[in-house]
Design a protein around this motif. Structure first.
Motif, PDB file in Angstrom:
ATOM      1  N   MET A   1      83.164  36.055  23.058  1.00  0.00           N
ATOM      2  CA  MET A   1      83.174  35.211  24.067  1.00  0.00           C
ATOM      3  C   MET A   1      81.642  34.385  24.244  1.00  0.00           C
ATOM      4  SD  MET A   1      85.045  34.513  27.266  1.00  0.00           S
ATOM      5  CE  MET A   1      85.127  35.023  28.982  1.00  0.00           C
ATOM      6  N   ALA A   2      81.789  33.516  24.585  1.00  0.00           N
ATOM      7  CA  ALA A   2      80.501  32.469  24.807  1.00  0.00           C
ATOM      8  C   ALA A   2      79.844  33.038  26.245  1.00  0.00           C
ATOM      9  CB  ALA A   2      80.864  31.140  24.694  1.00  0.00           C
ATOM     10  N   THR A   3      78.598  32.751  26.077  1.00  0.00           N
ATOM     11  CA  THR A   3      77.606  33.507  27.280  1.00  0.00           C
ATOM     12  C   THR A   3      77.951  32.258  28.392  1.00  0.00           C
ATOM     13  OG1 THR A   3      75.783  32.242  26.523  1.00  0.00           O
ATOM     14  CG2 THR A   3      75.940  34.722  25.955  1.00  0.00           C
ATOM     15  N   LYS A   4      77.579  32.344  29.633  1.00  0.00           N
ATOM     16  CA  LYS A   4      77.706  31.397  30.517  1.00  0.00           C
ATOM     17  C   LYS A   4      76.507  30.166  30.155  1.00  0.00           C
ATOM     18  CE  LYS A   4      77.138  30.112  35.363  1.00  0.00           C
ATOM     19  NZ  LYS A   4      76.912  30.611  36.669  1.00  0.00           N
ATOM     20  N   GLU A   5      75.644  30.564  29.497  1.00  0.00           N
ATOM     21  CA  GLU A   5      74.678  29.325  28.913  1.00  0.00           C
ATOM     22  C   GLU A   5      75.175  28.580  27.854  1.00  0.00           C
ATOM     23  OE1 GLU A   5      73.617  32.724  29.487  1.00  0.00           O
ATOM     24  OE2 GLU A   5      72.766  32.510  31.319  1.00  0.00           O
ATOM     25  N   GLN A   6      75.805  29.276  27.038  1.00  0.00           N
ATOM     26  CA  GLN A   6      76.438  28.649  25.865  1.00  0.00           C
ATOM     27  C   GLN A   6      77.552  27.539  26.560  1.00  0.00           C
ATOM     28  OE1 GLN A   6      77.712  32.247  23.649  1.00  0.00           O
ATOM     29  NE2 GLN A   6      76.090  31.390  21.916  1.00  0.00           N
ATOM     30  N   MET A   7      78.588  28.139  27.432  1.00  0.00           N
ATOM     31  CA  MET A   7      79.390  27.244  27.930  1.00  0.00           C
ATOM     32  C   MET A   7      78.924  26.162  28.599  1.00  0.00           C
ATOM     33  SD  MET A   7      82.187  30.094  29.578  1.00  0.00           S
ATOM     34  CE  MET A   7      81.811  31.527  29.620  1.00  0.00           C
ATOM     35  N   GLU A   8      77.722  26.256  29.358  1.00  0.00           N
ATOM     36  CA  GLU A   8      77.161  25.135  30.148  1.00  0.00           C
ATOM     37  C   GLU A   8      76.600  24.087  29.231  1.00  0.00           C
ATOM     38  OE1 GLU A   8      74.317  26.980  32.795  1.00  0.00           O
ATOM     39  OE2 GLU A   8      75.803  27.702  34.112  1.00  0.00           O
ATOM     40  N   GLU A   9      76.004  24.591  28.131  1.00  0.00           N
ATOM     41  CA  GLU A   9      75.366  23.727  27.148  1.00  0.00           C
ATOM     42  C   GLU A   9      76.728  22.867  26.151  1.00  0.00           C
ATOM     43  OE1 GLU A   9      73.571  24.378  22.624  1.00  0.00           O
ATOM     44  OE2 GLU A   9      72.811  25.561  24.266  1.00  0.00           O
ATOM     45  N   TRP A  10      77.757  23.490  26.115  1.00  0.00           N
ATOM     46  CA  TRP A  10      78.886  22.959  25.343  1.00  0.00           C
ATOM     47  C   TRP A  10      79.414  21.952  26.449  1.00  0.00           C
ATOM     48  CZ3 TRP A  10      84.124  22.181  27.143  1.00  0.00           C
ATOM     49  CH2 TRP A  10      84.871  21.839  26.164  1.00  0.00           C
ATOM     50  N   PHE A  11      79.575  22.345  27.942  1.00  0.00           N
ATOM     51  CA  PHE A  11      80.174  21.472  29.064  1.00  0.00           C
ATOM     52  C   PHE A  11      79.320  19.993  28.966  1.00  0.00           C
ATOM     53  CE2 PHE A  11      80.417  19.791  33.171  1.00  0.00           C
ATOM     54  CZ  PHE A  11      81.788  19.728  33.396  1.00  0.00           C
ATOM     55  N   LYS A  12      77.834  20.236  28.902  1.00  0.00           N
ATOM     56  CA  LYS A  12      77.116  19.170  29.041  1.00  0.00           C
ATOM     57  C   LYS A  12      77.145  18.030  27.640  1.00  0.00           C
ATOM     58  CE  LYS A  12      73.525  21.299  31.898  1.00  0.00           C
ATOM     59  NZ  LYS A  12      72.451  21.978  32.233  1.00  0.00           N
ATOM     60  N   ALA A  13      77.401  18.788  26.599  1.00  0.00           N
ATOM     61  CA  ALA A  13      77.623  17.948  25.210  1.00  0.00           C
ATOM     62  C   ALA A  13      78.986  17.208  25.651  1.00  0.00           C
ATOM     63  CB  ALA A  13      77.668  18.749  24.180  1.00  0.00           C
ATOM     64  N   VAL A  14      80.103  17.467  26.104  1.00  0.00           N
ATOM     65  CA  VAL A  14      81.179  16.993  26.121  1.00  0.00           C
ATOM     66  C   VAL A  14      81.314  15.969  27.500  1.00  0.00           C
ATOM     67  CG1 VAL A  14      83.820  17.438  26.405  1.00  0.00           C
ATOM     68  CG2 VAL A  14      82.261  19.017  25.076  1.00  0.00           C
ATOM     69  N   ASP A  15      80.602  16.231  28.315  1.00  0.00           N
ATOM     70  CA  ASP A  15      80.393  15.453  29.587  1.00  0.00           C
ATOM     71  C   ASP A  15      79.734  14.086  29.061  1.00  0.00           C
ATOM     72  OD1 ASP A  15      80.432  14.239  32.019  1.00  0.00           O
ATOM     73  OD2 ASP A  15      78.924  15.129  32.527  1.00  0.00           O
ATOM     74  N   THR A  16      80.429  13.260  28.295  1.00  0.00           N
ATOM     75  CA  THR A  16      79.609  12.024  27.723  1.00  0.00           C
ATOM     76  C   THR A  16      79.380  11.078  28.688  1.00  0.00           C
ATOM     77  OG1 THR A  16      81.793  10.914  27.112  1.00  0.00           O
ATOM     78  CG2 THR A  16      80.862  12.239  25.533  1.00  0.00           C
ATOM     79  N   ASP A  17      79.834  10.734  29.723  1.00  0.00           N
ATOM     80  CA  ASP A  17      79.397   9.963  30.671  1.00  0.00           C
ATOM     81  C   ASP A  17      78.371  10.455  31.683  1.00  0.00           C
ATOM     82  OD1 ASP A  17      80.959  11.236  32.575  1.00  0.00           O
ATOM     83  OD2 ASP A  17      82.449   9.962  33.111  1.00  0.00           O
ATOM     84  N   GLY A  18      78.103  11.672  31.616  1.00  0.00           N
ATOM     85  CA  GLY A  18      76.881  12.431  32.371  1.00  0.00           C
ATOM     86  C   GLY A  18      77.265  12.478  33.580  1.00  0.00           C
ATOM     87  N   SER A  19      78.477  12.455  34.098  1.00  0.00           N
ATOM     88  CA  SER A  19      79.060  12.674  35.450  1.00  0.00           C
ATOM     89  C   SER A  19      79.134  14.293  36.132  1.00  0.00           C
ATOM     90  CB  SER A  19      80.550  12.089  35.632  1.00  0.00           C
ATOM     91  OG  SER A  19      81.473  12.895  34.830  1.00  0.00           O
ATOM     92  N   GLY A  20      78.816  15.154  35.264  1.00  0.00           N
ATOM     93  CA  GLY A  20      78.874  16.531  35.896  1.00  0.00           C
ATOM     94  C   GLY A  20      80.229  17.085  36.015  1.00  0.00           C
ATOM     95  N   SER A  21      81.332  16.366  35.584  1.00  0.00           N
ATOM     96  CA  SER A  21      82.585  16.701  35.263  1.00  0.00           C
ATOM     97  C   SER A  21      83.156  16.110  34.039  1.00  0.00           C
ATOM     98  CB  SER A  21      83.371  16.493  36.629  1.00  0.00           C
ATOM     99  OG  SER A  21      83.595  15.284  36.855  1.00  0.00           O
ATOM    100  N   LEU A  22      84.329  16.615  33.703  1.00  0.00           N
ATOM    101  CA  LEU A  22      84.970  16.586  32.539  1.00  0.00           C
ATOM    102  C   LEU A  22      86.288  15.515  32.878  1.00  0.00           C
ATOM    103  CD1 LEU A  22      84.500  19.695  30.207  1.00  0.00           C
ATOM    104  CD2 LEU A  22      83.211  17.659  30.148  1.00  0.00           C
TER     105      LEU A  22
END
Length: 145
Positions: free
Chosen positions: A1-22
């Motif tokens: 399972m991914a660490t919280k830091e890895q999840m946050e990094e992935w989330f930021k990469a997927v958040d292409t508009d930079g809004s802070g949510s997907l």
């Protein structure tokens, strides 16, 4: 399972508009294009993660959902990647030549009759190729779609 830091990094990469949510489209674009998920799988993930029901998945919602996600979802994603890597010609199936090539790459000296036996055990519809669902059935004992 991914660490919280890895999840946050992935989330930021997927958040292409930079809004802070997907938005659904951001999650869908990434999971379908890069991870091989189906639209139905993305919809289920999004609906589960969007606990506020506002049509957006926040970082907190994402981390909470990932922490609860059953390991079989992660395993299915990994299996889909494996299936794609075996499918050398990109037609969505694995034929006996492709399967033999995989064993050769792994330095497993299997005869063509061994490969044909594996094909016969896995190719449940008898069309001469292994598709993702057949591989899923063999590995998990159930359909993954």
């Amino acid at each position: 399972m991914a660490t919280k830091e890895q999840m946050e990094e992935w989330f930021k990469a997927v958040d292409t508009d930079g809004s802070g949510s997907l938005a659904y489209s951001e999650l869908s674009d990434f999971l379908v294009d890069n991870r091989g998920y189906t639209a139905a799988q993305v919809e289920a993930i999004f609906d589960t993660a969007d606990t506020s029901g506002d049509g957006q998945v926040t970082m907190e919602e994402y981390v909470a959902a990932m922490s609860k996600t059953a390991s079989n979802v992660h395993n299915e994603s990994a299996l889909r990647k494996v299936c794609k890597s075996f499918d050398k010609n990109g037609d969505g199936t694995i034929d006996k030549t492709e399967l033999k090539a995989v064993f050769d790459e792994l330095s497993r000296d299997l005869s063509m009759s061994d490969v044909e036996r594996i094909m016969k055990m896995t190719d449940t519809d008898g069309d001469g190729v292994i598709d993702y669902n057949e591989l899923c059935m063999k590995v998990f004992g159930q359909s993954c779609d």
